[in-house]
Design a protein around this motif. Structure first.
Motif, PDB file in Angstrom:
ATOM      1  N   THR A   1       0.849  -1.189   0.000  1.00 43.79           N
ATOM      2  CA  THR A   1       0.000   0.000   0.000  1.00 43.79           C
ATOM      3  C   THR A   1       0.886   1.241   0.000  1.00 43.79           C
ATOM      4  OG1 THR A   1      -0.092   0.100   2.398  1.00 43.79           O
ATOM      5  CG2 THR A   1      -1.823  -1.178   1.297  1.00 43.79           C
ATOM      6  N   LEU A   2       0.305   2.364  -0.359  1.00 46.67           N
ATOM      7  CA  LEU A   2       1.085   3.610  -0.390  1.00 46.67           C
ATOM      8  C   LEU A   2       1.513   4.036   1.009  1.00 46.67           C
ATOM      9  CD1 LEU A   2      -0.781   5.808  -3.016  1.00 46.67           C
ATOM     10  CD2 LEU A   2       1.147   4.282  -3.346  1.00 46.67           C
ATOM     11  N   ASP A   3       0.671   3.752   2.003  1.00 47.24           N
ATOM     12  CA  ASP A   3       1.005   4.147   3.368  1.00 47.24           C
ATOM     13  C   ASP A   3       2.186   3.367   3.930  1.00 47.24           C
ATOM     14  OD1 ASP A   3      -0.978   6.052   3.407  1.00 47.24           O
ATOM     15  OD2 ASP A   3      -2.482   4.674   4.220  1.00 47.24           O
ATOM     16  N   SER A   4       2.440   2.173   3.414  1.00 49.11           N
ATOM     17  CA  SER A   4       3.556   1.375   3.919  1.00 49.11           C
ATOM     18  C   SER A   4       4.894   1.801   3.315  1.00 49.11           C
ATOM     19  CB  SER A   4       3.318  -0.105   3.631  1.00 49.11           C
ATOM     20  OG  SER A   4       3.341  -0.337   2.233  1.00 49.11           O
TER      21      SER A   4
ATOM     22  N   ASP B   1     -10.398  -4.857  -8.629  1.00 46.48           N
ATOM     23  CA  ASP B   1     -11.742  -5.343  -8.924  1.00 46.48           C
ATOM     24  C   ASP B   1     -12.703  -5.175  -7.738  1.00 46.48           C
ATOM     25  OD1 ASP B   1     -10.217  -7.153  -7.544  1.00 46.48           O
ATOM     26  OD2 ASP B   1     -11.116  -8.920  -8.475  1.00 46.48           O
ATOM     27  N   THR B   2     -12.181  -4.913  -6.551  1.00 40.72           N
ATOM     28  CA  THR B   2     -13.043  -4.735  -5.372  1.00 40.72           C
ATOM     29  C   THR B   2     -13.426  -3.274  -5.128  1.00 40.72           C
ATOM     30  OG1 THR B   2     -11.146  -4.484  -3.889  1.00 40.72           O
ATOM     31  CG2 THR B   2     -11.975  -6.728  -4.251  1.00 40.72           C
ATOM     32  N   PHE B   3     -12.891  -2.350  -5.912  1.00 39.19           N
ATOM     33  CA  PHE B   3     -13.164  -0.932  -5.706  1.00 39.19           C
ATOM     34  C   PHE B   3     -14.556  -0.577  -6.206  1.00 39.19           C
ATOM     35  CE2 PHE B   3      -8.384  -0.043  -6.380  1.00 39.19           C
ATOM     36  CZ  PHE B   3      -8.116  -0.582  -5.133  1.00 39.19           C
ATOM     37  N   PRO B   4     -15.212   0.376  -5.552  1.00 37.14           N
ATOM     38  CA  PRO B   4     -16.532   0.813  -6.025  1.00 37.14           C
ATOM     39  C   PRO B   4     -16.409   1.545  -7.362  1.00 37.14           C
ATOM     40  CG  PRO B   4     -15.793   2.184  -4.218  1.00 37.14           C
ATOM     41  CD  PRO B   4     -14.795   1.077  -4.350  1.00 37.14           C
ATOM     42  N   LYS B   5     -17.456   1.447  -8.162  1.00 39.46           N
ATOM     43  CA  LYS B   5     -17.478   2.114  -9.472  1.00 39.46           C
ATOM     44  C   LYS B   5     -18.280   3.402  -9.376  1.00 39.46           C
ATOM     45  CE  LYS B   5     -15.498  -1.228 -11.833  1.00 39.46           C
ATOM     46  NZ  LYS B   5     -14.264  -1.096 -12.513  1.00 39.46           N
ATOM     47  N   LYS B   6     -17.873   4.370 -10.186  1.00 39.47           N
ATOM     48  CA  LYS B   6     -18.561   5.653 -10.226  1.00 39.47           C
ATOM     49  C   LYS B   6     -18.818   5.981 -11.690  1.00 39.47           C
ATOM     50  CE  LYS B   6     -16.663   9.937  -9.798  1.00 39.47           C
ATOM     51  NZ  LYS B   6     -15.842  10.971  -9.197  1.00 39.47           N
ATOM     52  N   GLN B   7     -20.027   6.462 -11.979  1.00 38.27           N
ATOM     53  CA  GLN B   7     -20.365   6.801 -13.350  1.00 38.27           C
ATOM     54  C   GLN B   7     -19.742   8.142 -13.719  1.00 38.27           C
ATOM     55  OE1 GLN B   7     -24.539   7.185 -14.161  1.00 38.27           O
ATOM     56  NE2 GLN B   7     -24.266   6.467 -16.255  1.00 38.27           N
ATOM     57  N   ARG B   8     -19.281   8.245 -14.943  1.00 38.54           N
ATOM     58  CA  ARG B   8     -18.682   9.494 -15.411  1.00 38.54           C
ATOM     59  C   ARG B   8     -19.744  10.582 -15.540  1.00 38.54           C
ATOM     60  NH1 ARG B   8     -13.493   8.609 -17.850  1.00 38.54           N
ATOM     61  NH2 ARG B   8     -13.194   6.438 -18.338  1.00 38.54           N
ATOM     62  N   SER B   9     -19.279  11.823 -15.499  1.00 36.10           N
ATOM     63  CA  SER B   9     -20.179  12.955 -15.723  1.00 36.10           C
ATOM     64  C   SER B   9     -20.583  12.991 -17.200  1.00 36.10           C
ATOM     65  CB  SER B   9     -19.485  14.259 -15.347  1.00 36.10           C
ATOM     66  OG  SER B   9     -18.397  14.491 -16.218  1.00 36.10           O
TER      67      SER B   9
ATOM     68  N   ILE C   1     -10.453   4.854  -6.365  1.00 37.61           N
ATOM     69  CA  ILE C   1      -9.354   4.131  -5.719  1.00 37.61           C
ATOM     70  C   ILE C   1      -9.265   4.541  -4.259  1.00 37.61           C
ATOM     71  CG2 ILE C   1      -6.882   3.679  -5.744  1.00 37.61           C
ATOM     72  CD1 ILE C   1      -6.896   4.392  -8.703  1.00 37.61           C
ATOM     73  N   PRO C   2      -9.551   3.627  -3.324  1.00 36.09           N
ATOM     74  CA  PRO C   2      -9.292   3.928  -1.910  1.00 36.09           C
ATOM     75  C   PRO C   2      -7.825   3.617  -1.608  1.00 36.09           C
ATOM     76  CG  PRO C   2     -10.440   1.849  -2.121  1.00 36.09           C
ATOM     77  CD  PRO C   2     -10.281   2.389  -3.498  1.00 36.09           C
ATOM     78  N   PHE C   3      -7.011   4.639  -1.517  1.00 34.75           N
ATOM     79  CA  PHE C   3      -5.567   4.442  -1.389  1.00 34.75           C
ATOM     80  C   PHE C   3      -5.160   3.832  -0.050  1.00 34.75           C
ATOM     81  CE2 PHE C   3      -5.659   7.568  -4.841  1.00 34.75           C
ATOM     82  CZ  PHE C   3      -4.847   6.900  -5.745  1.00 34.75           C
ATOM     83  N   GLU C   4      -6.044   3.798   0.912  1.00 32.18           N
ATOM     84  CA  GLU C   4      -5.712   3.171   2.197  1.00 32.18           C
ATOM     85  C   GLU C   4      -5.588   1.657   2.048  1.00 32.18           C
ATOM     86  OE1 GLU C   4      -8.711   5.024   1.895  1.00 32.18           O
ATOM     87  OE2 GLU C   4      -7.578   6.850   2.268  1.00 32.18           O
ATOM     88  N   THR C   5      -6.376   1.072   1.139  1.00 32.01           N
ATOM     89  CA  THR C   5      -6.380  -0.393   0.981  1.00 32.01           C
ATOM     90  C   THR C   5      -5.808  -0.852  -0.353  1.00 32.01           C
ATOM     91  OG1 THR C   5      -8.631  -0.330   0.103  1.00 32.01           O
ATOM     92  CG2 THR C   5      -8.370  -0.651   2.490  1.00 32.01           C
TER      93      THR C   5
END
Length: 190
Positions: A65-68, A97-105, A120-124
């Motif tokens: 992870t980035l935090d490590s 593949d586990t990240f939530p999806k968001k629709q584009r504007s 992208i949740p950068f914590e995980t």
């Protein structure tokens, strides 16, 4: 601004009112901002690439992870990894593949297509640099040894060039104007 008053017969441009100085110093400011952005990019990306390699994250089992990791410019690297540019394509996220999806504007759908984008949740999020891309990344994102010195030197040299241009450009325009005045259709030079 120079003490001499310039008058051109063939140009509709007045250098006596300071417009040329403003134009040249604006170009200077733009170039200096570009150099600063380039140095931030080089320092941050090299720091991240070397941290990933030092951590041994060269395959999916060793992804980190980035935090490590300990590197400079975490805020900038997060932005680069999110952007979908050439830097982000070097690294592989193991749990994308586990990240939530968001629709584009509507604007994004028009220009980039209808597919959803991952948040992208950068914590995980765990990233690694595949071994086949490691050498390319090391060569492309080389270390900037003295970024502050490079920035100051570039800004100083460019300031001297722009200061000289504020003196010489009106003179060069005057010389060009004189040449254009002498070269008429009846001129012996043509």
């Amino acid at each position: 601004m120079a003490n001499k008053i310039y008058s051109y017969q063939n140009f509709d441009f007045d250098v006596n009112n300071g417009a040329l100085d403003v134009l040249l110093w604006s170009i200077y400011a733009g170039i200096v901002i570009g150099v600063l952005a380039s140095l931030i990019y080089r320092v941050s990306t090299h720091s991240f690439v070397s941290a990933v390699i030092k951590a041994g994250a060269l395959d999916e089992q060793n992804a980190v992870t980035l935090d490590s990791l300990d590197f400079r410019g975490k805020w900038y690297i997060k932005r680069q990894l999110r952007a979908g540019n050439s830097f982000s394509r070097l690294f592989v996220c193991t749990n994308a593949d586990t990240f939530p999806k968001k629709q584009r504007s509507a604007f994004g759908r028009f220009f980039l297509g209808n597919e959803d984008i991952s948040v992208i949740p950068f914590e995980t999020a765990k990233f690694y640099l595949p071994e086949e891309r490691r050498i390319a990344a090391e060569l492309r994102f080389t270390e900037e040894k003295a970024p502050v010195r490079t920035f100051v030197l570039c800004a100083a040299i460019l300031a001297v060039v722009i200061a000289a241009a504020t003196v010489f450009v009106p003179e060069l325009l005057q010389m060009l104007d004189n040449l254009m005045t002498e070269l008429t259709p009846r001129s012996k030079f043509i």
